[in-house]
Design a protein around this motif. Structure first.
Motif, PDB file in Angstrom:
ATOM      1  N   GLY A 165       0.813  -1.215   0.000  1.00  0.00           N
ATOM      2  CA  GLY A 165       0.000   0.000   0.000  1.00  0.00           C
ATOM      3  C   GLY A 165       0.842   1.258   0.000  1.00  0.00           C
ATOM      4  O   GLY A 165       0.551   2.226  -0.708  1.00  0.00           O
ATOM      5  N   VAL A 166       1.920   1.259   0.801  1.00  0.00           N
ATOM      6  CA  VAL A 166       2.811   2.422   0.867  1.00  0.00           C
ATOM      7  C   VAL A 166       3.476   2.642  -0.488  1.00  0.00           C
ATOM      8  O   VAL A 166       3.604   3.788  -0.947  1.00  0.00           O
ATOM      9  CB  VAL A 166       3.864   2.227   1.976  1.00  0.00           C
ATOM     10  CG1 VAL A 166       4.964   3.283   1.856  1.00  0.00           C
ATOM     11  CG2 VAL A 166       3.207   2.325   3.345  1.00  0.00           C
ATOM     12  N   ASN A 182       4.197   5.888  -5.240  1.00  0.00           N
ATOM     13  CA  ASN A 182       4.353   5.887  -6.698  1.00  0.00           C
ATOM     14  C   ASN A 182       3.517   6.957  -7.369  1.00  0.00           C
ATOM     15  O   ASN A 182       3.931   7.537  -8.382  1.00  0.00           O
ATOM     16  CB  ASN A 182       3.976   4.518  -7.268  1.00  0.00           C
ATOM     17  CG  ASN A 182       5.124   3.529  -7.195  1.00  0.00           C
ATOM     18  OD1 ASN A 182       6.276   3.935  -7.097  1.00  0.00           O
ATOM     19  ND2 ASN A 182       4.820   2.251  -7.223  1.00  0.00           N
ATOM     20  N   ASN A 183       2.320   7.217  -6.846  1.00  0.00           N
ATOM     21  CA  ASN A 183       1.458   8.222  -7.469  1.00  0.00           C
ATOM     22  C   ASN A 183       2.100   9.612  -7.493  1.00  0.00           C
ATOM     23  O   ASN A 183       2.262  10.204  -8.564  1.00  0.00           O
ATOM     24  CB  ASN A 183       0.094   8.264  -6.773  1.00  0.00           C
ATOM     25  CG  ASN A 183      -0.800   7.108  -7.199  1.00  0.00           C
ATOM     26  OD1 ASN A 183      -0.557   6.472  -8.213  1.00  0.00           O
ATOM     27  ND2 ASN A 183      -1.813   6.828  -6.413  1.00  0.00           N
ATOM     28  N   PRO A 184       2.463  10.182  -6.325  1.00  0.00           N
ATOM     29  CA  PRO A 184       3.081  11.517  -6.376  1.00  0.00           C
ATOM     30  C   PRO A 184       4.427  11.518  -7.073  1.00  0.00           C
ATOM     31  O   PRO A 184       4.760  12.478  -7.785  1.00  0.00           O
ATOM     32  CB  PRO A 184       3.212  11.911  -4.896  1.00  0.00           C
ATOM     33  CG  PRO A 184       3.127  10.643  -4.135  1.00  0.00           C
ATOM     34  CD  PRO A 184       2.246   9.737  -4.934  1.00  0.00           C
ATOM     35  N   ILE A 213       5.446  23.570 -10.553  1.00  0.00           N
ATOM     36  CA  ILE A 213       6.296  23.603  -9.365  1.00  0.00           C
ATOM     37  C   ILE A 213       5.466  23.407  -8.101  1.00  0.00           C
ATOM     38  O   ILE A 213       5.826  22.643  -7.208  1.00  0.00           O
ATOM     39  CB  ILE A 213       7.084  24.931  -9.301  1.00  0.00           C
ATOM     40  CG1 ILE A 213       8.136  24.974 -10.418  1.00  0.00           C
ATOM     41  CG2 ILE A 213       7.761  25.090  -7.932  1.00  0.00           C
ATOM     42  CD1 ILE A 213       8.859  26.293 -10.523  1.00  0.00           C
ATOM     43  N   GLY A 214       4.314  24.083  -8.040  1.00  0.00           N
ATOM     44  CA  GLY A 214       3.440  23.931  -6.871  1.00  0.00           C
ATOM     45  C   GLY A 214       2.928  22.511  -6.725  1.00  0.00           C
ATOM     46  O   GLY A 214       2.919  21.944  -5.625  1.00  0.00           O
ATOM     47  N   GLU A 215       2.528  21.894  -7.830  1.00  0.00           N
ATOM     48  CA  GLU A 215       2.038  20.516  -7.790  1.00  0.00           C
ATOM     49  C   GLU A 215       3.143  19.549  -7.370  1.00  0.00           C
ATOM     50  O   GLU A 215       2.919  18.617  -6.597  1.00  0.00           O
ATOM     51  CB  GLU A 215       1.503  20.133  -9.172  1.00  0.00           C
ATOM     52  CG  GLU A 215       0.838  18.765  -9.228  1.00  0.00           C
ATOM     53  CD  GLU A 215       0.338  18.430 -10.621  1.00  0.00           C
ATOM     54  OE1 GLU A 215       1.194  18.153 -11.499  1.00  0.00           O
ATOM     55  OE2 GLU A 215      -0.883  18.460 -10.830  1.00  0.00           O
ATOM     56  N   SER A 216       4.352  19.784  -7.858  1.00  0.00           N
ATOM     57  CA  SER A 216       5.481  18.922  -7.506  1.00  0.00           C
ATOM     58  C   SER A 216       5.825  19.041  -6.030  1.00  0.00           C
ATOM     59  O   SER A 216       6.144  18.043  -5.370  1.00  0.00           O
ATOM     60  CB  SER A 216       6.703  19.269  -8.361  1.00  0.00           C
ATOM     61  OG  SER A 216       6.439  19.053  -9.736  1.00  0.00           O
ATOM     62  N   GLU A 217       5.760  20.254  -5.502  1.00  0.00           N
ATOM     63  CA  GLU A 217       6.014  20.451  -4.072  1.00  0.00           C
ATOM     64  C   GLU A 217       4.988  19.695  -3.232  1.00  0.00           C
ATOM     65  O   GLU A 217       5.328  19.065  -2.220  1.00  0.00           O
ATOM     66  CB  GLU A 217       5.982  21.941  -3.725  1.00  0.00           C
ATOM     67  CG  GLU A 217       7.185  22.715  -4.235  1.00  0.00           C
ATOM     68  CD  GLU A 217       7.092  24.197  -3.928  1.00  0.00           C
ATOM     69  OE1 GLU A 217       5.960  24.670  -3.622  1.00  0.00           O
ATOM     70  OE2 GLU A 217       8.117  24.890  -3.990  1.00  0.00           O
ATOM     71  N   GLU A 218       3.729  19.726  -3.653  1.00  0.00           N
ATOM     72  CA  GLU A 218       2.686  18.974  -2.948  1.00  0.00           C
ATOM     73  C   GLU A 218       2.978  17.469  -2.988  1.00  0.00           C
ATOM     74  O   GLU A 218       2.782  16.758  -2.003  1.00  0.00           O
ATOM     75  CB  GLU A 218       1.318  19.260  -3.560  1.00  0.00           C
ATOM     76  CG  GLU A 218       0.813  20.675  -3.321  1.00  0.00           C
ATOM     77  CD  GLU A 218      -0.516  20.919  -4.015  1.00  0.00           C
ATOM     78  OE1 GLU A 218      -1.075  19.957  -4.587  1.00  0.00           O
ATOM     79  OE2 GLU A 218      -0.993  22.074  -4.000  1.00  0.00           O
ATOM     80  N   GLY A 219       3.424  16.984  -4.140  1.00  0.00           N
ATOM     81  CA  GLY A 219       3.743  15.563  -4.261  1.00  0.00           C
ATOM     82  C   GLY A 219       4.875  15.147  -3.344  1.00  0.00           C
ATOM     83  O   GLY A 219       4.799  14.108  -2.679  1.00  0.00           O
ATOM     84  N   GLU A 245       5.785  16.659  -0.586  1.00  0.00           N
ATOM     85  CA  GLU A 245       5.289  16.732   0.792  1.00  0.00           C
ATOM     86  C   GLU A 245       4.481  15.489   1.138  1.00  0.00           C
ATOM     87  O   GLU A 245       4.538  14.987   2.259  1.00  0.00           O
ATOM     88  CB  GLU A 245       4.428  17.989   0.986  1.00  0.00           C
ATOM     89  CG  GLU A 245       5.214  19.285   1.065  1.00  0.00           C
ATOM     90  CD  GLU A 245       6.145  19.308   2.266  1.00  0.00           C
ATOM     91  OE1 GLU A 245       5.757  18.808   3.345  1.00  0.00           O
ATOM     92  OE2 GLU A 245       7.275  19.812   2.116  1.00  0.00           O
ATOM     93  N   ARG A 246       3.720  14.979   0.162  1.00  0.00           N
ATOM     94  CA  ARG A 246       2.949  13.742   0.383  1.00  0.00           C
ATOM     95  C   ARG A 246       3.886  12.567   0.646  1.00  0.00           C
ATOM     96  O   ARG A 246       3.662  11.779   1.572  1.00  0.00           O
ATOM     97  CB  ARG A 246       2.078  13.466  -0.850  1.00  0.00           C
ATOM     98  CG  ARG A 246       1.359  12.130  -0.833  1.00  0.00           C
ATOM     99  CD  ARG A 246       0.380  12.015   0.314  1.00  0.00           C
ATOM    100  NE  ARG A 246      -0.265  10.711   0.339  1.00  0.00           N
ATOM    101  CZ  ARG A 246      -0.838  10.185   1.411  1.00  0.00           C
ATOM    102  NH1 ARG A 246      -0.849  10.845   2.549  1.00  0.00           N
ATOM    103  NH2 ARG A 246      -1.419   9.002   1.338  1.00  0.00           N
TER     104      ARG A 246
END
Length: 280
Positions: A33-34, A39-41, A95-101, A103-104
Motif C-alpha cells: 500500500g505504501v 508511486n502516485n506523487p 512547481i506547486g504541484e510537484s512540491e505537494e507531491g 510533501e505527500r
C-alpha cells in the motif's frame, strides 16, 4: 522439566511464531500500500520535471536571443510563437504541484517511521490520536476505494503503551473493516476517555458478523475470509497486544448492519508492569 510442561512450552513457542508470521504478513500488505501511495506523487513529479525541462529550454532560447535580436518586435514575435505566456503560468503550477507531491511522500515516510519503532521494549507516554492518524495514512490505499473514513476524536490524555503495537492493533481493525465492506461504505474511528481508561473504536458499515462466529473471533487461525485471503491471526495478535497492555476489546455486530470493535486501554501502567513486548 516434565513432558507436560515441555509440551506447553513448545505450544507457546509455536503460537508466538504464528503470531509473528501475522505481523510479517501485515508488514507485507502495508509495504504494498505504501509503495502505491508513493508511486502516485513520484509519478507526476517525474512527469512535471520532464515538462519543466522542455519549458526551461524554451526560456533559454528566448534569453539567448536577447543579445542577437535586431528589434524588440522580433523578440515579441518569438515569445508569442513559443507560447511564453502559457509557459510562464504553467511553470508555477507545475512547481506547486510537484512540491505537494514531495510533501505527500515525506508525510508517508514520516508516518511509516512513527508506525514501526521496532526497537520499543518499554512503555512510554504516547498520543493515541497521532498513532491512529499515522495508521490511517499508511492504510489509505486500502481504505479509499472501499469506504469514506470519518474521524470522531474525543479529548484524550497521553497513555502509557508501546505505540508501535497499538498501531498494529489499529491496522488490523481498519483492514478488517475494509474487507467487511462489499460496496463503498463508511468506516468511523472514534476515541473517548472514561476515568483511568481510554478507548478507541473502529466501526464499519459492512456485512457484520454471524452470531455463531462471535465466540471464535480471537482464536488463532479462525477466519471467515476465503482460502488464501486471510490467516486468521490478526485479531488473535490484537487480543494479545491489548491484553498485555492491561486492556480489553469489545465487539458489537449485527449481520447486514456492520461491526464495531472498541479497544479499552489504561491511561497508566503499573510501576513494574509485566513484560509487555510480544514475543519476537
Amino acid at each position: 522439566m516434565t513432558r507436560t510442561s515441555h509440551l506447553i512450552q513448545e505450544l507457546e513457542q509455536a503460537n508466538s511464531q504464528l503470531l509473528q508470521s501475522e505481523k510479517l504478513a501485515a508488514i507485507g500488505q502495508l509495504a504494498a500500500g505504501v509503495a502505491h501511495e508513493i508511486n502516485n506523487p513520484i509519478g507526476y513529479v517525474f512527469s512535471n520535471l520532464r515538462t519543466l525541462t522542455g519549458y526551461v529550454d524554451v526560456l533559454l532560447q528566448i534569453i539567448d536571443r536577447i543579445d542577437d535580436a535586431e528589434s524588440l518586435g522580433e523578440l515579441r514575435g518569438m515569445k508569442q510563437r513559443l507560447e511564453y505566456g502559457y509557459i510562464r503560468e504553467d511553470v508555477l503550477a507545475l512547481i506547486g504541484e510537484s512540491e505537494e507531491g514531495i510533501e505527500r511522500v515525506k508525510g508517508i515516510i514520516t508516518a511509516l517511521k512513527d508506525f514501526s519503532h521496532i526497537d520499543e521494549t518499554t512503555f512510554q507516554p504516547a498520543d493515541l490520536h497521532r498513532g491512529l492518524d499515522t495508521t490511517l495514512n499508511l492504510v489509505n490505499n486500502e481504505l479509499k476505494y472501499k469506504a469514506e473514513v470519518v474521524r470522531a476524536y474525543g479529548e484524550l490524555p497521553l497513555i502509557d503503551c508501546l505505540p508501535s503495537q497499538i498501531n498494529q492493533v489499529a491496522l488490523n481493525l481498519l483492514t478488517n473493516a475494509a474487507h467487511a465492506i462489499e460496496a463503498h461504505g463508511r468506516i468511523t474511528v472514534r476515541t473517548g476517555h472514561e476515568g483511568d481508561r481510554v478507548w478507541f473504536e473502529v466501526e464499519d458499515s459492512g456485512r457484520g458478523i454471524d452470531p455463531a462466529h462471535r465466540p471464535r473471533l480471537f482464536e488463532p487461525f479462525f477466519t471467515t475470509k476465503p482460502v488464501g485471503e486471510g490467516t486468521g491471526l490478526g485479531l488473535a495478535l490484537s487480543y494479545r497486544i491489548v491484553e498485555k497492555h492491561g486492556g480489553h476489546i469489545e465487539v458489537d455486530s449485527e449481520p447486514g448492519r456492520g461491526s464495531r470493535f472498541r479497544v479499552w486501554l489504561p491511561v497508566t501502567q503499573p510501576d513494574e508492569p509485566e513484560e509487555a513486548r510480544i514475543p519476537q
